[in-house]
Design a protein around this motif. Structure first.
Motif: not given
Length: 130
Positions: A41-42, A85-88, A92-93, A125-128
């Motif tokens: 977003p943005g 090792s996903l990060k916040p 993103a989509v 959608q991937v949300t970390v």
């Protein structure tokens, strides 16, 4: 009909892993490079990774180098994106797309879509987040 379908997104904690899949139909992966893109977003859309299975050419954005791995299973006409090792900031989509023009001359230098994209798939959608 040409279709690209991305799936495998979800909610994961920081440091976790996800594997995205991009299933292609109506064309052969031998003829197209497949790229993964993401948009938060943005923010502007970012080319994350790209593979052309015909010659093994691969690209990774600096932001994911060493953490994400792209691969292709031509028998299943599917491209995968293993995300470790996903990060916040990876939230993103994620979209996959087919690019007939991307080739070895852009390997390691530019993402798919540099000359344009032929086909886009729907996003996942991937949300970390903890």
């Amino acid at each position: 009909d040409v279709q690209l379908q991305a799936f495998g997104g979800g909610l994961v904690q920081p440091g976790g892993s996800l594997r995205l899949s991009c299933a292609a139909s109506g064309f052969s992966l031998e003829d197209y490079a497949i790229g993964w893109f993401r948009q938060a977003p943005g923010k502007e859309r970012e080319g994350v990774s790209c593979i052309r299975s015909g010659d093994g050419s691969i690209y990774y954005a600096d932001s994911v180098e060493g953490r994400f791995t792209i691969s292709s299973d031509n028998a299943k006409n599917t491209v995968y994106l293993q995300m470790n090792s996903l990060k916040p900031e990876d939230t993103a989509v994620y979209y996959c797309a087919a690019d007939s023009a991307w080739d070895s001359s852009l390997s390691g230098l530019r993402p798919c879509g540099y000359y344009g994209v032929n086909y886009w798939g729907r996003g996942t959608q991937v949300t970390v987040s903890s």
